[in-house]
Design a protein around this motif. Structure first.
Motif, PDB file in Angstrom:
ATOM      1  N   MET A 132      -9.668  14.845   4.692  1.00  0.00           N
ATOM      2  CA  MET A 132      -9.396  13.232   4.577  1.00  0.00           C
ATOM      3  C   MET A 132      -9.830  12.326   5.458  1.00  0.00           C
ATOM      4  SD  MET A 132      -5.561  13.538   5.230  1.00  0.00           S
ATOM      5  CE  MET A 132      -4.967  11.595   5.735  1.00  0.00           C
ATOM      6  N   GLN A 178      -2.334  13.447   7.034  1.00  0.00           N
ATOM      7  CA  GLN A 178      -3.119  12.203   8.103  1.00  0.00           C
ATOM      8  C   GLN A 178      -1.619  12.766   9.183  1.00  0.00           C
ATOM      9  OE1 GLN A 178      -5.764  10.619   8.667  1.00  0.00           O
ATOM     10  NE2 GLN A 178      -5.484   9.884  10.530  1.00  0.00           N
ATOM     11  N   TYR A 189      -1.757  12.437   0.999  1.00  0.00           N
ATOM     12  CA  TYR A 189      -2.447  11.251   2.140  1.00  0.00           C
ATOM     13  C   TYR A 189      -1.575  11.322   3.288  1.00  0.00           C
ATOM     14  CZ  TYR A 189      -6.215   8.869   4.505  1.00  0.00           C
ATOM     15  OH  TYR A 189      -7.283   8.265   5.571  1.00  0.00           O
ATOM     16  N   SER A 246      -1.546  10.145  -5.068  1.00  0.00           N
ATOM     17  CA  SER A 246      -2.616  11.212  -3.404  1.00  0.00           C
ATOM     18  C   SER A 246      -1.868  10.522  -1.929  1.00  0.00           C
ATOM     19  CB  SER A 246      -4.062  11.543  -3.460  1.00  0.00           C
ATOM     20  OG  SER A 246      -4.882  10.741  -3.199  1.00  0.00           O
ATOM     21  N   LEU A 304      -9.047  13.627   0.009  1.00  0.00           N
ATOM     22  CA  LEU A 304      -8.091  13.060  -0.906  1.00  0.00           C
ATOM     23  C   LEU A 304      -8.445  11.665  -0.746  1.00  0.00           C
ATOM     24  CD1 LEU A 304      -4.628  14.389   0.795  1.00  0.00           C
ATOM     25  CD2 LEU A 304      -5.366  14.319  -1.059  1.00  0.00           C
ATOM     26  N   ASP A 305      -8.060  10.413  -1.472  1.00  0.00           N
ATOM     27  CA  ASP A 305      -8.375   9.653  -1.373  1.00  0.00           C
ATOM     28  C   ASP A 305      -6.736   8.248  -1.158  1.00  0.00           C
ATOM     29  OD1 ASP A 305      -9.284   6.876  -1.698  1.00  0.00           O
ATOM     30  OD2 ASP A 305      -9.669   7.317  -3.603  1.00  0.00           O
ATOM     31  N   PRO A 306      -6.491   7.157   0.552  1.00  0.00           N
ATOM     32  CA  PRO A 306      -5.884   6.875  -0.161  1.00  0.00           C
ATOM     33  C   PRO A 306      -5.136   5.954  -0.825  1.00  0.00           C
ATOM     34  CG  PRO A 306      -7.143   5.710   1.959  1.00  0.00           C
ATOM     35  CD  PRO A 306      -7.759   7.550   1.148  1.00  0.00           C
TER      36      PRO A 306
END
Length: 142
Positions: free
Chosen positions: A42, A111, A107, A103, A96-98
């Motif tokens: 990420m 993070q 995420y 997800s 990962l895509d926030p």
């Protein structure tokens, strides 16, 4: 079965081809050493789960610790487990895509793990959350 979960940050911006080289080498070596797991990327942060025979996992992790491509390496979990969470993969991968709804929670906690000190109970839950995410979204065996 032994499981190790760690986080780190890339020491410099990594391209997709850099990640592909890391994954290809990991998959080759991990298969030979009976190690399974997943690498999550990420932004410039990483979370990795390694699982397998304790000696093999610790040997691979010792190499990871010497790798200059990342900084801020922190172990979140080291534990004996009854079963593998990622038995089907020598090394799974996800970026990962926030902004993706499926997800967003993963995420957020990943993070938090990368940027702060995550409590042990939350770190253990993160491994299960990752397993569930892959099972539901990537069709990994339960």
């Amino acid at each position: 079965m032994f499981q190790l979960v760690y986080v780190s940050t890339a020491a410099w911006p990594m391209s997709n081809s850099d990640i592909d080289r890391i994954l290809n080498l990991s998959r080759c070596n991990n298969g030979r050493l009976e190690i399974t797991g997943v690498l999550v990327r990420m932004d410039q942060g990483f979370l990795q789960i390694l699982e397998g025979p304790k000696d093999s996992v610790l040997s691979v992790f010792a190499k990871v610790q010497r790798d200059l491509r990342h900084i801020g390496l922190r172990v979140l979990v080291q534990q004996e487990t009854a079963d593998r969470l990622f038995a089907d993969w020598a090394m799974g991968f996800e970026k990962l895509d926030p902004s993706a709804p499926q997800s967003a929670a993963l995420y957020e906690v990943t993070q938090e793990a990368i940027t702060t000190s995550l409590p042990t109970h939350k770190a253990r839950g993160l491994a299960v959350l990752l397993h569930d995410y892959f099972r539901l979204n990537k069709r990994v065996a339960a």
